[in-house]
Design an enzyme around this catalytic site. Structure first.
Site, short mmCIF file in Angstrom:
data_model
loop_
_atom_site.label_atom_id
_atom_site.label_comp_id
_atom_site.label_asym_id
_atom_site.label_seq_id
_atom_site.Cartn_x
_atom_site.Cartn_y
_atom_site.Cartn_z
N SER A 15 1.05 7.30 -0.74
CA SER A 15 1.59 7.82 0.52
C SER A 15 3.08 7.58 0.72
CB SER A 15 0.84 7.21 1.71
OG SER A 15 0.95 5.79 1.67
N ASP A 305 4.97 3.14 10.76
CA ASP A 305 3.59 2.86 11.17
C ASP A 305 3.15 1.55 10.51
OD1 ASP A 305 3.00 3.47 8.54
OD2 ASP A 305 1.98 5.36 8.96
N HIS A 308 4.15 2.15 6.53
CA HIS A 308 5.21 2.96 5.92
C HIS A 308 6.57 2.78 6.60
CE1 HIS A 308 1.31 5.02 5.24
NE2 HIS A 308 1.78 5.03 4.01
#
Length: 344
Positions: A15, A305, A308
């Site tokens: 991600s 978040d 990240h």
């Protein structure tokens, strides 16, 4: 046929570099709803796990080209194939069982199968020789390994943690990662930046899980990064020696993040502990949604978040990759790679 197009950029992993592949999958690991993408030109989510751009996007900027499309995107056709492709999928790890809780993801060996299919499509576009040359001369990036810890070994209910102590698990991830990188080389990549893991004990999700009161990094995950990153460097040096060429470049992103996590003020961050978007302690619980707490100024937060970095933090990481000493980028930094390879 676009032979003078900018250098092809190929992106693999998780991600930190996914630009929307997971939007096309039935998966829990997704970033296709607000407030993700709040600071993009459209202010809309794109599937990137950021308020704006991620590390792969910012490297594309440095290459002077647009970011390559996700491999699952129907827009990835024709001359767009020359720009490259992004195979990354949020939630995956080196190990196949990592990220099982997210349902569907594109596991790393599946990404490499899709890379073979991409090469086939490139062949149809420019012919075998030109396609092979573009792949050999491409710049590649891989971000992998973090999820093997945060979403596997340190995940509540982890089976792996019952089977293996931390050093054995770290060694397993490293030996499996070596096979992945060797396979990438078999498939024709000749210049790959390998992102080391960030400081795993300091991400908001880990702080929230461990319920630390002072915001001190969590010892076990911190120990995992401290063991993993040096072994990754050693493994890559060994692999390059075996191949007789500096194919793999280690980007010690963890050290860069370590600097701004421990000295946030020096980098203009107000906090490197609390995520901008989330709930619970450190905004480290659950996912980032419209119901979450949301900071007003993303530039003063290191984390967007629970896992990240913000776009600004990502820019710092890539800036460091461009100019860093061998402490951060070994055996050479991104500016050197671009200068060297432009002469080929």
């Amino acid at each position: 046929h676009g032979a003078d197009a900018a250098r092809t950029f190929l992106v693999f992993g998780d991600s930190l570099v996914d630009v929307g592949n997971n939007n096309y999958l039935l998966t829990e690991a997704r970033a296709d709803s607000p407030p993700y993408g709040i600071d993009t030109p459209s202010h809309r989510p794109t599937g990137r796990f950021s308020n704006g751009l991620n590390i792969a996007d910012i490297i594309s900027e440095k290459l002077g080209s647009e970011p390559p499309f996700p491999i699952l995107s129907p827009q990835l056709t024709g001359d767009k194939l020359l720009v490259g492709a992004n195979f990354a999928s949020a939630g995956i790890g080196v190990l196949n069982d990592t990220g099982f809780q997210f349902l569907h993801t594109i596991k790393i060996y599946r990404q490499l199968e899709l890379f073979q299919q991409y090469q086939q499509r490139l062949c149809e576009l420019v012919g075998h020789e030109a396609a092979q040359q573009r792949v050999n001369q491409a710049l590649s990036l891989i971000s992998l390994g973090g999820n093997d810890f945060v979403n596997n070994y340190f995940f509540p209910l982890s089976i792996r943690r019952h089977q293996l102590d931390l050093p054995s698990f770290v060694n397993l991830v490293i030996s499996e990662y070596r096979k992945v990188l060797a396979r990438m080389h078999d498939l024709g990549v000749r210049r790959v930046m390998v992102l080391g893991t960030g400081p795993l004990g300091c991400v908001p999700s880990m702080l929230a899980l461990a319920n630390t009161t002072e915001g001190e990094c969590v010892p076990e995950p911190a120990r995992a990064s401290d063991m993993y990153n040096p072994l990754l460097v050693e493994m890559i040096k060994g692999l390059n020696a075996e191949l007789g060429s500096d194919v793999f470049i280690i980007a010690n992103a963890g050290l860069v993040q370590h600097d701004f996590i421990h000295y946030p003020e020096a980098f203009g961050f107000v906090t490197s502990r609390v995520a901008c978007c989330g709930a619970g302690p450190y905004n480290g619980i659950g996912r980032c949604t419209l119901l979450s707490n949301l900071c007003t100024n993303r530039d003063i937060y290191a984390f967007w978040d629970a896992f990240h970095p913000t776009e600004r933090a990502n820019r710092l990481i890539v800036g460091q990759m461009m100019t860093a000493s061998t402490k951060y980028m070994c055996p050479m930094n991104l500016s050197t790679i671009l200068a060297l390879d432009s002469r080929v």
